[in-house]
Design a protein around this motif. Structure first.
Motif, PDB file in Angstrom:
ATOM      1  N   ILE A  23       0.831  -1.203   0.000  1.00 31.76           N
ATOM      2  CA  ILE A  23       0.000   0.000   0.000  1.00 31.76           C
ATOM      3  C   ILE A  23       0.866   1.253   0.000  1.00 31.76           C
ATOM      4  O   ILE A  23       0.569   2.235  -0.688  1.00 31.76           O
ATOM      5  N   THR A  26       2.426   1.889  -3.613  1.00 34.39           N
ATOM      6  CA  THR A  26       1.585   2.179  -4.770  1.00 34.39           C
ATOM      7  C   THR A  26       1.304   3.668  -4.847  1.00 34.39           C
ATOM      8  O   THR A  26       1.221   4.356  -3.834  1.00 34.39           O
ATOM      9  N   PRO A  29      -4.193   5.811  -5.021  1.00 33.35           N
ATOM     10  CA  PRO A  29      -4.934   5.527  -3.788  1.00 33.35           C
ATOM     11  C   PRO A  29      -6.217   4.727  -4.011  1.00 33.35           C
ATOM     12  O   PRO A  29      -6.683   4.046  -3.109  1.00 33.35           O
ATOM     13  N   ARG A  31      -6.427   2.189  -5.855  1.00 30.19           N
ATOM     14  CA  ARG A  31      -6.021   0.792  -5.918  1.00 30.19           C
ATOM     15  C   ARG A  31      -5.826   0.192  -4.524  1.00 30.19           C
ATOM     16  O   ARG A  31      -5.804  -1.018  -4.358  1.00 30.19           O
ATOM     17  N   ASN A  32      -5.688   1.053  -3.524  1.00 26.88           N
ATOM     18  CA  ASN A  32      -5.504   0.571  -2.161  1.00 26.88           C
ATOM     19  C   ASN A  32      -6.717  -0.207  -1.665  1.00 26.88           C
ATOM     20  O   ASN A  32      -6.576  -1.101  -0.841  1.00 26.88           O
ATOM     21  N   TRP A  35      -6.154  -3.703  -2.615  1.00 28.61           N
ATOM     22  CA  TRP A  35      -5.165  -4.360  -1.748  1.00 28.61           C
ATOM     23  C   TRP A  35      -5.767  -4.729  -0.398  1.00 28.61           C
ATOM     24  O   TRP A  35      -5.448  -5.777   0.164  1.00 28.61           O
ATOM     25  N   VAL A  36      -6.635  -3.881   0.132  1.00 32.06           N
ATOM     26  CA  VAL A  36      -7.290  -4.185   1.414  1.00 32.06           C
ATOM     27  C   VAL A  36      -8.220  -5.385   1.254  1.00 32.06           C
ATOM     28  O   VAL A  36      -8.258  -6.273   2.124  1.00 32.06           O
TER      29      VAL A  36
END
Length: 100
Positions: A23, A26, A29, A31-32, A35-36
């Motif tokens: 995170i 990258t 934001p 795209r976070n 990831w979560v």
């Protein structure tokens, strides 16, 4: 049981560390959120089966718990490799932009 708790915390901490590195490396934001969600997919089965093993008294070996540990470890290693690749790529991009 204390060994189970220790191994669960260590496994989840390594998974969390890998995703924190991803995170932070990258640039996008939005795209976070992805990831979560991927972190939750990796952590949820392991946590569920560890809690299930502690609350229920099984007479035999809990094969599902072992598979959950293996899944989490493989998932953590894959996430850590991705994190290292993204971190190296970010450093390389920063070095190229500073040279110009």
């Amino acid at each position: 049981m204390s060994n189970l708790v220790t191994m669960t915390i260590a496994s989840e901490a390594f998974l969390l560390l890998s995703f924190i590195i991803i995170i932070l490396s990258t640039k996008n934001p939005k795209r976070n959120v992805l990831w979560v969600i991927l972190f939750i997919i990796g952590a949820a089965p392991h946590l569920y089966l560890a809690i299930d093993h502690v609350t229920n008294d099984y007479m035999d070996a809990n094969i599902g718990l072992g598979l959950a540990f293996m899944f989490t470890w493989v998932y953590s290693v894959a996430a850590f490799i991705i994190a290292i690749i993204l971190l190296v790529k970010k450093k390389r991009d920063n070095n190229i932009s500073q040279e110009q």
